[in-house]
Scaffold this motif. Sequence first.
Motif, PDB file in Angstrom:
ATOM      1  N   LEU A  30      -4.669 -19.197  -4.564  1.00 16.68           N
ATOM      2  CA  LEU A  30      -5.981 -18.738  -4.116  1.00 16.68           C
ATOM      3  C   LEU A  30      -6.428 -17.506  -4.899  1.00 16.68           C
ATOM      4  CD1 LEU A  30      -5.587 -18.897  -0.225  1.00 16.68           C
ATOM      5  CD2 LEU A  30      -6.910 -20.454  -1.651  1.00 16.68           C
ATOM      6  N   SER A  31      -7.730 -17.294  -4.979  1.00 17.30           N
ATOM      7  CA  SER A  31      -8.266 -16.036  -5.472  1.00 17.30           C
ATOM      8  C   SER A  31      -8.045 -14.997  -4.382  1.00 17.30           C
ATOM      9  CB  SER A  31      -9.755 -16.186  -5.779  1.00 17.30           C
ATOM     10  OG  SER A  31     -10.307 -14.953  -6.189  1.00 17.30           O
ATOM     11  N   HIS A  32      -7.319 -13.937  -4.702  1.00 13.22           N
ATOM     12  CA  HIS A  32      -6.918 -12.978  -3.681  1.00 13.22           C
ATOM     13  C   HIS A  32      -8.001 -11.921  -3.459  1.00 13.22           C
ATOM     14  CE1 HIS A  32      -3.238 -15.021  -4.144  1.00 13.22           C
ATOM     15  NE2 HIS A  32      -2.792 -14.358  -5.185  1.00 13.22           N
ATOM     16  N   GLN A  33      -8.494 -11.820  -2.251  1.00  7.75           N
ATOM     17  CA  GLN A  33      -9.377 -10.734  -1.814  1.00  7.75           C
ATOM     18  C   GLN A  33      -8.593 -10.019  -0.724  1.00  7.75           C
ATOM     19  OE1 GLN A  33     -12.327 -13.615  -1.622  1.00  7.75           O
ATOM     20  NE2 GLN A  33     -12.135 -14.082   0.562  1.00  7.75           N
ATOM     21  N   SER A  34      -7.949  -8.935  -1.102  1.00  7.15           N
ATOM     22  CA  SER A  34      -6.778  -8.508  -0.361  1.00  7.15           C
ATOM     23  C   SER A  34      -6.688  -6.992  -0.249  1.00  7.15           C
ATOM     24  CB  SER A  34      -5.513  -9.029  -1.064  1.00  7.15           C
ATOM     25  OG  SER A  34      -5.703 -10.345  -1.550  1.00  7.15           O
ATOM     26  N   CYS A  35      -5.679  -6.529   0.499  1.00  8.81           N
ATOM     27  CA  CYS A  35      -5.449  -5.094   0.598  1.00  8.81           C
ATOM     28  C   CYS A  35      -3.955  -4.807   0.605  1.00  8.81           C
ATOM     29  CB  CYS A  35      -6.122  -4.501   1.828  1.00  8.81           C
ATOM     30  SG  CYS A  35      -5.312  -4.856   3.381  1.00  8.81           S
ATOM     31  N   ASP A  36      -3.641  -3.560   0.307  1.00 12.59           N
ATOM     32  CA  ASP A  36      -2.260  -3.079   0.341  1.00 12.59           C
ATOM     33  C   ASP A  36      -1.987  -2.469   1.709  1.00 12.59           C
ATOM     34  OD1 ASP A  36      -1.174  -3.088  -2.635  1.00 12.59           O
ATOM     35  OD2 ASP A  36      -3.253  -2.418  -2.731  1.00 12.59           O
ATOM     36  N   LEU A  37      -0.818  -2.740   2.251  1.00 13.49           N
ATOM     37  CA  LEU A  37      -0.393  -2.113   3.496  1.00 13.49           C
ATOM     38  C   LEU A  37       0.497  -0.920   3.146  1.00 13.49           C
ATOM     39  CD1 LEU A  37       0.279  -5.239   5.743  1.00 13.49           C
ATOM     40  CD2 LEU A  37      -1.843  -3.951   5.402  1.00 13.49           C
ATOM     41  N   GLY A  38      -0.132   0.053   2.488  1.00  9.67           N
ATOM     42  CA  GLY A  38       0.594   1.224   2.023  1.00  9.67           C
ATOM     43  C   GLY A  38       1.162   2.048   3.168  1.00  9.67           C
ATOM     44  N   SER A  39       2.394   2.525   2.981  1.00  6.73           N
ATOM     45  CA  SER A  39       3.095   3.418   3.914  1.00  6.73           C
ATOM     46  C   SER A  39       3.519   2.754   5.211  1.00  6.73           C
ATOM     47  CB  SER A  39       2.271   4.671   4.212  1.00  6.73           C
ATOM     48  OG  SER A  39       2.373   5.595   3.161  1.00  6.73           O
ATOM     49  N   TRP A  40       3.581   1.416   5.224  1.00  5.91           N
ATOM     50  CA  TRP A  40       4.238   0.775   6.362  1.00  5.91           C
ATOM     51  C   TRP A  40       5.752   0.881   6.159  1.00  5.91           C
ATOM     52  CZ3 TRP A  40       3.068  -4.903   8.313  1.00  5.91           C
ATOM     53  CH2 TRP A  40       3.656  -5.079   9.571  1.00  5.91           C
ATOM     54  N   PHE A  41       6.218   0.558   4.970  1.00  5.16           N
ATOM     55  CA  PHE A  41       7.654   0.618   4.704  1.00  5.16           C
ATOM     56  C   PHE A  41       7.988   1.715   3.699  1.00  5.16           C
ATOM     57  CE2 PHE A  41       6.887  -3.568   6.513  1.00  5.16           C
ATOM     58  CZ  PHE A  41       7.833  -3.566   7.521  1.00  5.16           C
ATOM     59  N   THR A  42       7.461   1.671   2.480  1.00  3.86           N
ATOM     60  CA  THR A  42       7.646   2.822   1.595  1.00  3.86           C
ATOM     61  C   THR A  42       6.581   3.849   1.975  1.00  3.86           C
ATOM     62  OG1 THR A  42       6.298   1.695  -0.075  1.00  3.86           O
ATOM     63  CG2 THR A  42       8.685   1.613  -0.346  1.00  3.86           C
ATOM     64  N   LEU A  43       7.033   5.044   2.298  1.00  2.00           N
ATOM     65  CA  LEU A  43       6.166   6.049   2.931  1.00  2.00           C
ATOM     66  C   LEU A  43       5.575   7.025   1.917  1.00  2.00           C
ATOM     67  CD1 LEU A  43       8.594   6.897   5.884  1.00  2.00           C
ATOM     68  CD2 LEU A  43       6.663   5.285   5.920  1.00  2.00           C
ATOM     69  N   GLU A  44       4.376   7.501   2.238  1.00  2.00           N
ATOM     70  CA  GLU A  44       3.738   8.570   1.473  1.00  2.00           C
ATOM     71  C   GLU A  44       3.097   9.528   2.465  1.00  2.00           C
ATOM     72  OE1 GLU A  44       1.612   7.494  -2.165  1.00  2.00           O
ATOM     73  OE2 GLU A  44       2.140   5.394  -1.781  1.00  2.00           O
ATOM     74  N   PRO A  45       3.397  10.829   2.384  1.00  2.00           N
ATOM     75  CA  PRO A  45       2.955  11.771   3.414  1.00  2.00           C
ATOM     76  C   PRO A  45       1.447  11.992   3.481  1.00  2.00           C
ATOM     77  CG  PRO A  45       4.064  12.924   1.614  1.00  2.00           C
ATOM     78  CD  PRO A  45       4.284  11.467   1.386  1.00  2.00           C
ATOM     79  N   TRP A  46       0.717  11.622   2.445  1.00  2.00           N
ATOM     80  CA  TRP A  46      -0.744  11.772   2.526  1.00  2.00           C
ATOM     81  C   TRP A  46      -1.380  10.607   3.279  1.00  2.00           C
ATOM     82  CZ3 TRP A  46      -4.286   8.411   0.091  1.00  2.00           C
ATOM     83  CH2 TRP A  46      -3.737   7.471  -0.791  1.00  2.00           C
ATOM     84  N   ILE A  47      -0.598   9.562   3.535  1.00  2.00           N
ATOM     85  CA  ILE A  47      -1.106   8.409   4.286  1.00  2.00           C
ATOM     86  C   ILE A  47      -0.610   8.453   5.731  1.00  2.00           C
ATOM     87  CG2 ILE A  47      -1.175   5.888   4.424  1.00  2.00           C
ATOM     88  CD1 ILE A  47      -0.786   5.772   1.414  1.00  2.00           C
ATOM     89  N   VAL A  48       0.679   8.713   5.922  1.00  2.00           N
ATOM     90  CA  VAL A  48       1.253   8.827   7.269  1.00  2.00           C
ATOM     91  C   VAL A  48       2.039  10.136   7.347  1.00  2.00           C
ATOM     92  CG1 VAL A  48       1.352   6.338   7.686  1.00  2.00           C
ATOM     93  CG2 VAL A  48       3.312   7.499   6.624  1.00  2.00           C
ATOM     94  N   GLN A  49       2.042  10.737   8.516  1.00  2.00           N
ATOM     95  CA  GLN A  49       2.718  12.021   8.680  1.00  2.00           C
ATOM     96  C   GLN A  49       3.876  11.971   9.688  1.00  2.00           C
ATOM     97  OE1 GLN A  49      -0.989  11.978   8.976  1.00  2.00           O
ATOM     98  NE2 GLN A  49      -0.734  12.004   6.737  1.00  2.00           N
ATOM     99  N   ARG A  50       3.735  11.227  10.769  1.00  2.00           N
ATOM    100  CA  ARG A  50       4.724  11.257  11.838  1.00  2.00           C
ATOM    101  C   ARG A  50       6.136  10.887  11.370  1.00  2.00           C
ATOM    102  NH1 ARG A  50       4.679   8.056  15.670  1.00  2.00           N
ATOM    103  NH2 ARG A  50       5.528   9.406  17.313  1.00  2.00           N
ATOM    104  N   PRO A  51       6.309   9.924  10.473  1.00  2.00           N
ATOM    105  CA  PRO A  51       7.680   9.608  10.054  1.00  2.00           C
ATOM    106  C   PRO A  51       8.400  10.767   9.358  1.00  2.00           C
ATOM    107  CG  PRO A  51       6.194   7.817   9.501  1.00  2.00           C
ATOM    108  CD  PRO A  51       5.340   8.966   9.915  1.00  2.00           C
TER     109      PRO A  51
END
Length: 489
Positions: A30-51
């Motif tokens: 398929l032609s992908h019209q999509s998004c990234d689920l950033g910081s669900w598993f590999t974390l980045e502090p500017w996206i999520v803070q509580r972990p």
Amino acid sequence: MGLLSRLQDEFKKPKYFMQADLDAPAAGSLSHQSCDLGSWFTLEPWIVQRPYRSAAGSKASDHDVARGKNSQAILEDHWDTFMSEDDWGYLALRGINAVRIPIGYYHLAGQEPRVLDGTDFDGYGACYAAAWQYIKNAIEAAGRHGLGVLIDLHAAAGGQNKDSHSGTSSGEVRMWASQANLNSTSIALQFLVRHLSVIPHCIGVELLNEPANNNNLQGWYEKTIACLRRISPDFPVYISDAWDLPWYAKLVGERPDFVVVDTHVYRTFTVDDRQKSGDEHAALIRSQLKGNLAEMSKRARGNLVVGEWSAALHPSSLRSDDAGEQDRQRRVFVQAQLECFEEHTAGWFFWTYKKETGWDAGWSMRNANKAEILPQSFGKKRNTHVVRDHSKKHTMLTQALEQHTRYWTERGGNYEFWRFEDGFSQGWEDAFLFISFPHGATASELGFRGEWLKRRTVRHTRDRGPSDFEWEFEHGWNEGHDAAMSVYG
């Protein structure tokens, strides 16, 4: 070399093809019209803070989180709550048809303990004992909502780049510094291909995210793909362009198997980026990037995606303190990118789906959607009034076949025009096969045409016999597909 000779030579190149059912659209095509689920598993502090609330050291990476107090409980709580059924429904309702899920090698430790041996995360396996089950749950949830899944090895052992999102806060590229790191990466990718390639809505695995481009990378890519092909000869493998798209597009284009090059497009980090407004960025995208991506897509045989992009502009690019004007700058910037990506790539993934706190219409898809910077939905609207109109198909097929026959007859020689006719009919039917894909709020389209057509041609050869004129089937298929899409609108 004449046109006929070039067509015949192209057909005679080695063909790898997927074994999937050709009577149903493959999610990976398929032609992908999509998004990234950033910081669900590999974390980045500017996206999520509580972990990071009990993290050690610089509190910047997964390694810092793993070394902190109560890390297992903190991580499992985050994995359990980051995405809800409402989130999945939100994506599906807006026409998103796939997600890219970044993970680290250490997330596989519960199922494959060897992946940690001799690496930075050796000794921290307990933190990640349940991680693979959470990833499997994510894949299942995506499937329930009709979304494909691309699993991206965002963090490889030792770090494939200097950024903390590659797993550690060392600021060094150490993936190639030890055999233990290389062994871990190989074990992780083999594990992923074994488990993902049998899941119909898993659209591929990405070998590395944004690796440093060094003398080791291309050879490592080629050796690793060869290893993975012994597990699955046809599962889509994605490689990062390592910020050198011309080189890696060429590498992909020269391969006969289903390998895709992933490029990332951002316009907010450099001094030059900051000097341009959103309007100026949009103009340059249309005048320069569009042509460049067209060339790179051609070089990669159409196997090109934009694995990360955003609505983010540097504050100086917004040219105003007025929120409405800032959103307008982002909106025209986004419109230009979408036009470019949809015309010249096999799909895109917006970085990122959401942030834990605060408003960010540049990086959060949910916020950008609410601000109407992003469209309210993606993809073609489902047109329930268009059906497989056999009379229109017959008319367009007759015209195309007459033109094809006349053109080649004038050049002399013997041909098998019936193969063109077969190809046109099949291309027409395949276009509607994907348009009528039952999942999603909007109509789907075939993205990886070349890969799908290779499989169709193999079946055609099997059913109708080999010939030097099988290129006529391919030519007819392309015309039939385009004719059907012109009818659908």
